[in-house]
Design a protein around this motif. Structure first.
Motif, mmCIF file in Angstrom:
data_model
loop_
_atom_site.group_PDB
_atom_site.id
_atom_site.type_symbol
_atom_site.label_atom_id
_atom_site.label_comp_id
_atom_site.label_asym_id
_atom_site.label_seq_id
_atom_site.Cartn_x
_atom_site.Cartn_y
_atom_site.Cartn_z
ATOM 1 N N GLU A 77 0.756 -1.303 0.244
ATOM 2 C CA GLU A 77 -0.191 0.049 0.151
ATOM 3 C C GLU A 77 1.179 1.068 0.085
ATOM 4 N N ASP A 78 2.018 1.200 0.520
ATOM 5 C CA ASP A 78 2.945 2.509 0.540
ATOM 6 C C ASP A 78 3.727 2.839 -0.328
ATOM 7 N N CYS A 79 3.555 1.946 -1.451
ATOM 8 C CA CYS A 79 4.578 1.997 -2.842
ATOM 9 C C CYS A 79 3.713 1.841 -3.972
ATOM 10 N N ILE A 80 2.785 2.444 -4.268
ATOM 11 C CA ILE A 80 2.002 2.076 -5.435
ATOM 12 C C ILE A 80 2.606 3.060 -6.619
ATOM 13 N N ASP A 81 2.979 2.059 -7.763
ATOM 14 C CA ASP A 81 3.677 2.552 -8.730
ATOM 15 C C ASP A 81 2.873 2.937 -9.827
ATOM 16 N N PHE A 82 2.783 4.230 -10.501
ATOM 17 C CA PHE A 82 1.607 4.662 -11.548
ATOM 18 C C PHE A 82 2.101 4.349 -12.900
ATOM 19 N N HIS A 83 3.532 3.997 -12.900
ATOM 20 C CA HIS A 83 4.010 3.761 -14.325
ATOM 21 C C HIS A 83 4.024 4.997 -15.120
ATOM 22 N N GLY A 84 4.165 6.019 -14.680
ATOM 23 C CA GLY A 84 4.115 7.288 -15.543
ATOM 24 C C GLY A 84 2.645 7.595 -16.395
ATOM 25 N N GLN A 85 1.566 6.862 -15.921
ATOM 26 C CA GLN A 85 0.627 7.280 -16.466
ATOM 27 C C GLN A 85 -0.244 8.614 -16.176
ATOM 28 N N PRO A 86 -1.064 9.262 -16.992
ATOM 29 C CA PRO A 86 -1.743 10.495 -16.783
ATOM 30 C C PRO A 86 -2.007 10.616 -15.517
ATOM 31 N N LYS A 87 -2.360 11.696 -14.829
ATOM 32 C CA LYS A 87 -2.667 11.905 -13.575
ATOM 33 C C LYS A 87 -4.125 11.657 -13.250
ATOM 34 N N HIS A 88 -4.761 12.044 -14.292
ATOM 35 C CA HIS A 88 -6.406 11.747 -13.900
ATOM 36 C C HIS A 88 -6.658 10.109 -14.094
ATOM 37 N N TRP A 89 -5.742 9.349 -14.405
ATOM 38 C CA TRP A 89 -5.603 8.009 -14.074
ATOM 39 C C TRP A 89 -5.178 7.268 -12.766
ATOM 40 N N HIS A 90 -4.390 8.262 -12.064
ATOM 41 C CA HIS A 90 -4.068 7.870 -10.764
ATOM 42 C C HIS A 90 -5.059 7.327 -9.880
ATOM 43 N N SER A 91 -6.106 7.939 -9.662
ATOM 44 C CA SER A 91 -7.137 7.486 -8.597
ATOM 45 C C SER A 91 -7.698 6.273 -9.374
ATOM 46 N N SER A 92 -7.851 5.930 -10.634
ATOM 47 C CA SER A 92 -8.284 4.665 -11.120
ATOM 48 C C SER A 92 -7.415 3.530 -10.672
ATOM 49 N N ILE A 93 -6.021 3.621 -10.742
ATOM 50 C CA ILE A 93 -5.042 2.869 -10.355
ATOM 51 C C ILE A 93 -5.160 2.521 -9.025
ATOM 52 N N ILE A 94 -5.179 3.330 -8.003
ATOM 53 C CA ILE A 94 -5.541 3.456 -6.630
ATOM 54 C C ILE A 94 -6.907 2.412 -6.513
ATOM 55 N N ALA A 95 -7.721 2.656 -7.129
ATOM 56 C CA ALA A 95 -8.969 2.030 -6.860
ATOM 57 C C ALA A 95 -8.793 0.523 -7.403
#
Length: 483
Positions: free
Chosen positions: A90-108
């Protein structure tokens, strides 16, 4: 004998009472099961009505076809430790450089399905069996150590025989081969492919055999996954069964479809799904080699991906929630290709919400599928679907079995899942959730090529349908949760 004669006489005298008592007992027991375990109010009420008003037969039908949950990983001996390699922290989610508006989707997404997104993957489109099958057979022929293959349908036609031969030859040269077939799907070829493989010494197993004391009450639950993994270095997934009908250049009744060749670390997640399925079917824990980037470096390895597995078990609803989660992030476009489009109210609301935000939502379905009454149900829903600007196109080519979802120019969803209750409620499915502009662009080109041969569904055409067709379509629509 006198006792037996007396029993026969007693039953013949009280048979009406016996049936009434049996019906009441079964109805009460079955209705309680419906109340406790069915989530959908509409289907629950329908099942209770069937149970009450169809003495004995209604209860029997429910226990055969109404149970849509099964516990698999709850078995104590299941090797849970294997799954830990794919879980995120949980403390090291990697967004892999995806657009910022997709970050919440990746977390979910991590919450919906706690499996890591991994980068450096390559995904190649293989359109129709003419391209997919030669590549798959070539990989089987080149296998050195391990092959695992899972298919819903494995026809024993001229194409299926080529697969049987390639798998048997791999086994003969020392490759460890496992083939998993669905208990219902194997019946499409009268189990000929299963018998042929066993005759050649290839290990096979059936997932929830249709005829078994333990599996009969789960006869409505099917393994719809299509998986081929070779040596941990190559994998194939998608919606394509093993059948010469997918050879569109030569088949009498051709089926359009698309399969995907995968290279990269996400292969480990794909093979893990097979390992779990094989363990469930046989109780045997098999070993499969992990992906080694040093052996075969994939070309254009830019895809960030992960497996989403779903089924009527502890993974239930993960594909539905993944789709809803992604639709929330749509800003420009949603493109869907599916052979059957009968979404539940939640998914339909999510699509309408996207359209109301100004997102372009388009769906391509076959002009005629391989199931006539499903076509009637889809037609019954067209007017409801095209509200708020959603566009539906009917592909005039032979039956198109492709399954693709594209959002904007970055997100893709590919695999075995259809947009209907059968896939989302009763089937074990596997999909890849992908982030990559190039893959999205290739799939968009495929979408546009299919759209060129499609005709848009217009409100006026649906409104002018003959009355008998409207009645027929909406009558079958009542049964859409069970199709």
């Amino acid at each position: 004998m006198p006792v037996f004669g007396a029993l026969i006489e007693w039953v013949s005298f009280y048979w009406v009472t016996i049936i009434v008592v049996l019906h009441i007992g079964l109805s009460v027991m079955t209705s309680l099961h419906v109340l406790l375990y069915k989530e959908n109010d509409r289907t629950s009420l329908a099942w209770i009505g069937l149970v009450v008003f169809s003495p004995v037969l209604g209860s029997l039908f429910y226990w055969l076809f109404g149970i849509n949950r099964i516990k698999r990983l709850a078995q104590r001996e299941h090797p849970q430790k294997i799954k830990q390699d794919f879980r995120y922290e949980e403390d090291c989610i990697d967004f892999h450089g995806q657009p910022k508006h997709w970050h919440s989707s990746i977390i979910a997404g991590y919450t919906i399905h706690p499996v890591n997104y991994v980068d450096a993957n390559s995904i190649e489109l293989l359109v129709n069996g003419d391209n997919a099958y030669p590549a798959m057979i070539e990989s089987i022929r080149g296998a050195k150590h391990h092959i695992v293959l899972s298919s819903y349908i494995f026809d024993y036609d001229s194409l299926g025989q080529k697969f049987v031969t390639a798998l048997a030859q791999a086994k003969d040269r020392g490759v460890v081969v496992y083939v998993l077939l669905d208990g219902i799907g194997v019946g499409y070829s009268w189990r000929k492919s299963d018998r042929a493989l066993k005759k050649r010494g290839v290990r096979t197993a059936q997932f929830l055999p249709a005829i078994s004391l333990t599996g009969i009450r789960f006869i409505n639950l099917r393994n719809h996954r299509k998986i081929l993994c070779v040596d941990g270095q190559e994998a194939y997934i998608g919606g394509m069964n093993i059948s010469k009908g997918n050879l569109v250049k030569s088949a009498k009744h051709p089926i359009d479809d698309v399969h995907f060749k995968v290279a990269g670390p996400v292969i480990d997640q794909i093979s893990q799904v097979f390992i779990e399925d094989w363990f469930f079917a046989t109780g045997e824990l098999i070993k499969f080699p992990s992906y080694n980037a040093g052996i075969t470096e994939p070309k254009k390895a830019s895809v960030v991906s992960r497996v989403i597995q779903d089924g009527p078990d502890e993974h239930h609803n993960r594909i539905r929630w993944t789709l809803i989660n992604a639709l929330v992030c749509a800003q420009k476009s949603v493109r869907i290709i599916t052979p059957y489009f009968i979404p539940d109210q939640t998914l339909m609301t999510s699509l309408h919400a996207a359209a109301l935000r100004g997102v372009s939502v388009e769906i391509i379905v076959p002009e005629r599928s391989n199931i006539l009454f499903v076509d009637w149900v889809m037609e019954a829903n067209y007017l409801r679907i095209i509200e708020h600007g959603i566009e539906i196109y009917k592909n005039k080519r032979p039956f198109d079995h492709s399954k693709i979802v594209l959002i904007d120019d970055v997100w893709s969803f590919i695999g075995s899942t259809n947009w209907d209750a059968r896939s989302l409620e009763f089937n074990f499915e596997i999909n890849l959730e992908c982030f990559d502009g190039d893959l999205n662009s290739q799939l968009t080109a495929l979408y546009e090529s299919k759209k060129l041969n499609s005709e848009q569904v217009l409100e006026a055409d649906m409104a002018n349908l003959a009355m008998y067709k409207k009645i027929r379509n909406n009558l079958f629509r009542l049964f859409s949760p069970y199709l």
